[in-house]
Design an enzyme around this catalytic site. Structure first.
Site, PDB file in Angstrom:
ATOM      1  N   ARG A  63       0.850  -1.206   0.000  1.00 50.40           N
ATOM      2  CA  ARG A  63       0.000   0.000   0.000  1.00 50.40           C
ATOM      3  C   ARG A  63       0.885   1.256   0.000  1.00 50.40           C
ATOM      4  O   ARG A  63       1.024   1.909   1.048  1.00 50.40           O
ATOM      5  CB  ARG A  63      -0.959  -0.011   1.182  1.00 50.40           C
ATOM      6  N   LYS A 170       6.402 -17.870   8.503  1.00 51.60           N
ATOM      7  CA  LYS A 170       5.994 -18.308   9.839  1.00 51.60           C
ATOM      8  C   LYS A 170       5.485 -17.096  10.611  1.00 51.60           C
ATOM      9  O   LYS A 170       5.854 -15.969  10.234  1.00 51.60           O
ATOM     10  CB  LYS A 170       7.158 -18.976  10.548  1.00 51.60           C
ATOM     11  N   ASP A 199      10.512 -22.380   6.969  1.00 51.07           N
ATOM     12  CA  ASP A 199      11.202 -22.423   8.250  1.00 51.07           C
ATOM     13  C   ASP A 199      12.647 -22.138   7.860  1.00 51.07           C
ATOM     14  O   ASP A 199      13.351 -23.050   7.406  1.00 51.07           O
ATOM     15  CB  ASP A 199      11.073 -23.798   8.914  1.00 51.07           C
ATOM     16  N   HIS A 200      13.072 -20.886   7.983  1.00 52.03           N
ATOM     17  CA  HIS A 200      14.319 -20.505   7.317  1.00 52.03           C
ATOM     18  C   HIS A 200      15.532 -21.248   7.893  1.00 52.03           C
ATOM     19  O   HIS A 200      16.567 -21.330   7.248  1.00 52.03           O
ATOM     20  CB  HIS A 200      14.529 -18.988   7.357  1.00 52.03           C
ATOM     21  N   HIS A 262      11.587 -24.070  14.579  1.00 56.69           N
ATOM     22  CA  HIS A 262      13.017 -24.325  14.373  1.00 56.69           C
ATOM     23  C   HIS A 262      13.526 -25.496  15.223  1.00 56.69           C
ATOM     24  O   HIS A 262      14.199 -26.389  14.724  1.00 56.69           O
ATOM     25  CB  HIS A 262      13.859 -23.094  14.728  1.00 56.69           C
ATOM     26  N   LYS A 360      15.649 -14.998  24.648  1.00 51.48           N
ATOM     27  CA  LYS A 360      16.179 -13.690  24.244  1.00 51.48           C
ATOM     28  C   LYS A 360      16.970 -13.109  25.400  1.00 51.48           C
ATOM     29  O   LYS A 360      16.739 -13.459  26.550  1.00 51.48           O
ATOM     30  CB  LYS A 360      15.021 -12.770  23.867  1.00 51.48           C
TER      31      LYS A 360
END
Ligand SMILES: NC(=O)c1ccc[n+]([C@@H]2O[C@H](COP(=O)([O-])OP(=O)(O)OC[C@H]3O[C@@H](n4cnc5c(N)ncnc54)[C@H](OP(=O)(O)O)[C@@H]3O)[C@@H](O)[C@H]2O)c1
Length: 508
Positions: A63, A170, A199-200, A262, A360
């Site tokens: 957009r 994902k 799923d990289h 993963h 994390k």
């Protein structure tokens, strides 16, 4: 031998570079973070390596009130900033000639008609042959809308002599039910072999190397079972916080974001039996078989842990806690750390725990699979000789410092018999001159080639949610995540969880 009598005549030599045939790629959500940082650079890198057809075309859908040249400029800037390979003007010029932009929102019928006209124009001017992949790099709530619009406007089926494929980012659902609903929308439009779920991790060289390590060698496989392996630890640790992704992350959390996809894929590749071949069907069969054998422990309070990072220090900087991050509900119970113990109920792995953890703001950015072996059944050396001897381990380093480490005991030079742990190392950077392609390069090329080996099928996605759902439900009903200071290795409960089993987490 005549060609007809040669049983190998249809078998492609996989050592040769695989080059995509006439085709184009449409990216929805082309103004987004993923598109700029990963997809646009990956397309350029593929072109630079000569792996795309001369008339390859890239269509952006978003957009914005852009013309084709405005879009090309955005791609240019993204490539200059993020591409892996050097910038070459002649490659860029050829690629830029095939760039088109279609403005619109996802429920805008006129925009999809414009997209259709653009594809037809590209078929004529660039020879794309009607072969197009649609990459849905959009917020997951729009997956069904975009898929339905593709069908409504006759874009999902290329007719007899061309192909259409959908690439879906994902997360694929947020639990079993939502994944099943999404699968049913997607399969109402596309046949299973037209759908490529990303799923990289599976596009990473080191992840593919798990299969090479296990099945192209003889020395590892005899040990790869309950007779020799004590346990397996699969870790994906990040040192960063949630950055600007509060809207996406809060309510999802680390287990849904990382373990469901993963880490369970890494577990499947580590634990599965040898596939009959390396074709998608054979791989899926084996991955699914082992995922179906995965069992959660009955006491989830003891064998799962979740945490949330509190303020702390990272890389010499003071960083804020999760609840203070911009856009996060100060009462949020979202996990930024998750650990689970899984068992695999089959003959190879009975009784061998697989510990999965992700988080994390942990001590370091690292992804690895550590296969930890049992101690020698008998040691002829005195206890004082082997003070520093740990357990043998084979560690597949997925990122960074990609490679494999083997840890074993060795005699310390000297007159006495002292034994200490040493490591033997294979590092990609030292053994090979080629740098590894980015995961997205490999995956986009595979989509254009129709090679589905590295893409999880819907059964795997659904089974992975089936494994994780009871954990999420348990956590919903029981308290809050334990806080851990940023820059540490997670909540204390995670250490206790392994200590109860007489083990400890690796500190990579
Ligand atoms: N970023 C990553 O590193 C990463 C990693 C793994 C997976 N993913 C997945 O990849 C997908 C894209 O992620 P992202 O980080 O790139 O997201 P993002 O930065 O939020 O971008 C989303 C894209 O969708 C567009 N969009 C949103 N609502 C729209 C609407 N109603 N109509 C038309 N366009 C709309 C946005 O356009 P505007 O610019 O106009 O808002 C933007 O181009 C998501 O499924 C995400 O889960 C991302």
């Amino acid at each position: 031998m005549s060609d007809a009598a040669n049983p190998l005549r249809d078998v492609q030599d996989r050592r040769l570079p695989r080059i995509a045939g006439p085709s184009g790629l449409v990216i929805f959500g082309v103004t987004g973070d993923l598109s700029r940082k990963k997809l646009m650079p990956a397309v350029y890198d593929l072109a630079n390596r000569g792996l795309l057809p001369p008339g390859f075309s890239l269509v952006g859908f978003a957009r914005r009130d852009w013309e084709d040249q405005d879009f090309a400029q955005v791609v240019h800037d993204a490539v200059k900033e993020h591409a892996r390979t050097p910038f070459r003007e002649e490659v860029w010029q050829q690629l830029a000639e095939g760039m088109r932009f279609v403005p619109g929102v996802f429920d805008d019928d006129e925009a999809f008609e414009n997209l259709k006209a653009t594809i037809e124009e590209l078929d004529k001017s660039r020879g794309t042959g009607g072969n197009f992949a649609f990459y849905l790099s959009v917020p997951p709530k729009f997956f069904p809308t975009v898929v339905s619009q593709l069908k409504k406007h006759g874009l999902s089926d290329g007719g007899q002599d061309s192909w259409r494929r959908a690439v879906i980012e994902k997360p694929f659902g947020h639990d079993l039910k939502s994944a099943q609903e999404l699968n049913s929308v997607v399969h109402g439009v596309f046949k299973p072999d037209q759908v490529f779920r990303i799923d990289h991790y599976l596009g990473k060289e080191t992840v593919q190397n798990i299969l090479a390590l296990r099945f192209a060698n003889t020395m590892f496989e005899p040990l790869w079972n309950r007779s020799y392996v004590d346990h397996v630890q699969i870790t994906m640790a990040e040192d960063i916080g949630i950055g600007g992704r509060a809207g996406y992350y809060d309510g999802i959390g680390s287990a849904r974001d990382v373990i469901q996809n993963h880490l369970l894929q890494l577990l499947a590749l580590t634990a599965m039996e040898e596939p009959a071949s390396f074709h998608a069907k054979a791989l899926v069969t084996e991955k699914l078989k082992v995922l179906n054998a995965v069992r959660l422990p009955s006491d989830l309070g003891k064998h799962t842990v979740r945490g949330q990072y509190a303020a702390g220090w990272q890389g010499g900087h003071k960083v804020q806690g999760y609840l203070e991050e911009e856009g996060i509900d100060p009462e949020s119970k979202t996990d930024t750390y998750a650990a689970v113990r899984l068992e695999i109920d089959n003959r190879r792995w009975a009784g061998v725990p697989f510990y999965l953890r992700t988080g994390k703001r942990l001590g370091r950015r690292v992804t690895e699979i550590a296969v930890v072996f049992q101690r020698a059944p008998h040691s002829p050396f005195g206890a004082t000789d082997t003070q520093e001897l740990g357990q043998n381990a084979l560690v597949i380093r997925v990122q960074p410092d990609e490679g494999v480490t083997i840890r074993f005991g060795s005699k310390v030079p000297g007159t006495q018999m002292e034994i200490r742990d040493v490591t033997m190392d294979f590092a990609y950077g030292e053994s090979f001159t080629e740098s590894s392609p980015e995961a997205y390069e490999r995956l986009i090329l595979d989509v254009l080639l129709g090679d589905a080996n590295l893409f999880p099928r819907h059964q795997e996605v659904e089974r992975s949610w089936e494994i994780l759902d009871p954990v999420e439900e348990y956590w919903d009903e029981h308290g809050k995540p334990e806080q851990y200071p940023a820059g540490t290795w997670g909540p204390q409960a995670a250490d206790e969880m392994l200590a109860r089993d007489g083990r400890s987490w690796r500190r990579p």
